[in-house]
Design a protein around this motif. Structure first.
Motif, short mmCIF file in Angstrom:
data_model
loop_
_atom_site.label_atom_id
_atom_site.label_comp_id
_atom_site.label_asym_id
_atom_site.label_seq_id
_atom_site.Cartn_x
_atom_site.Cartn_y
_atom_site.Cartn_z
N UNK A 10 -5.68 8.10 -81.86
CA UNK A 10 -6.23 8.65 -80.87
C UNK A 10 -5.69 10.27 -80.85
N UNK A 11 -4.48 10.00 -81.11
CA UNK A 11 -3.57 11.68 -80.92
C UNK A 11 -4.21 12.41 -81.96
N UNK A 48 -2.80 4.46 -80.69
CA UNK A 48 -2.42 5.82 -80.04
C UNK A 48 -2.26 6.93 -81.24
N UNK A 68 -11.86 8.38 -80.38
CA UNK A 68 -10.80 8.34 -79.30
C UNK A 68 -11.34 7.52 -78.14
#
Lengths: 134, 125
Positions: free
Chosen positions: B46-47, B43, B62
């Motif tokens: 991805x962020x 995460x 992502x």
């Protein structure tokens, strides 16, 4: 070498899972990958993907419990279902909803995903146990 | 076509990487804690990636890499096994409720904060 081929099998399963996930997102019209995307007021695609994947992992965990093949579990469970379902998209979408002030929607999204996902695993496990026993 | 290649490339690295981390981390931590680590790292990536990159590289990182590295189904299965173990350990209802509640809150809040933190880092030039 055996380890390398196991990882390769997981990789192929992961690719097929991730492409299927992208396909489902496209069907739902939620494949724009932009934060603040107003068309994505509720992330239905990721919810559908994660709950379906949870149901399937419940089935496979029971169906393959005595499976001795060195490739079926890595391919189907770790590779395909692991690559199909995702936690990072869930986290990103929830953060994005919070950021846009839609905190109630974000909370509902998290609670529904976790609740329906865990229920789906249980239904998958119980249904498969019943079939395997008879 | 380039989208398909980008997703495939990322996932071909992400899924085996998860298997490797699981293999080593479960020697010292429970499967549920291992998956919390995996989902939080993914995460964070991805962020950061959604804020820092664009085009095919963003899709690769992502949707492909972070998407296939993290897993919801694996977490849901590990949680179910953990809940069964607590039931078989004959713990009281309230103790089970608190432990499972803590597990759910950690599993959702930590990756969420990681995704947010990753995005904040990407915006900090």
């Amino acid at each position: 070498m055996r380890e390398a081929s196991r990882l390769a099998v997981i990789g192929v399963g992961g690719v097929l899972g991730a492409l299927s996930r992208a396909g489902v997102s496209q069907i739902f019209g939620q494949d724009r990958l932009e934060l603040g995307d107003q068309s994505a007021n509720f992330p239905w695609a990721t919810l559908a993907i994660n709950v379906t994947g949870a149901f399937l992992i419940g089935i496979l965990a029971v169906a393959l419990i005595t499976d001795n093949s060195s490739y079926r579990k890595p391919f189907l469970i770790t590779g395909f279902l692991g690559g199909f379902t995702t936690f990072s998209a869930l986290a990103l979408e929830a953060v994005d909803l919070f950021d846009r002030g839609l905190w109630f929607t974000a909370l509902v999204y998290l609670i529904v995903t976790v609740g329906a996902g865990l229920l789906a695993v249980n239904i998958g496990v119980r249904a498969t146990r019943r079939v395997v026993r008879t | 076509m380039s989208t398909i290649l980008a997703i495939s490339f990322g996932a071909f690295i992400g899924a085996p990487l998860r298997a490797l981390v699981e293999q080593y981390a479960t020697r010292v931590r429970s499967p549920l804690t291992t998956l919390l680590l995996i989902n939080s790292l993914g995460s964070l990536l991805a962020g950061f990636s959604i804020g820092a990159f664009s085009g095919d590289l963003r899709i690769l990182l992502v949707i492909g890499l972070a998407g296939a590295f993290t897993t919801f189904s694996g977490w849901a299965l590990a949680f179910t096994i953990y809940a069964d173990a607590l039931t078989q350990a004959r713990l009281t209802y309230s103790v089970r409720f608190v432990r499972l509640g803590v597990a759910v809150i950690f599993a959702t809040v930590v990756p969420g904060l990681a995704a947010w933190g990753g995005w904040l880092i990407s915006q900090h030039n």
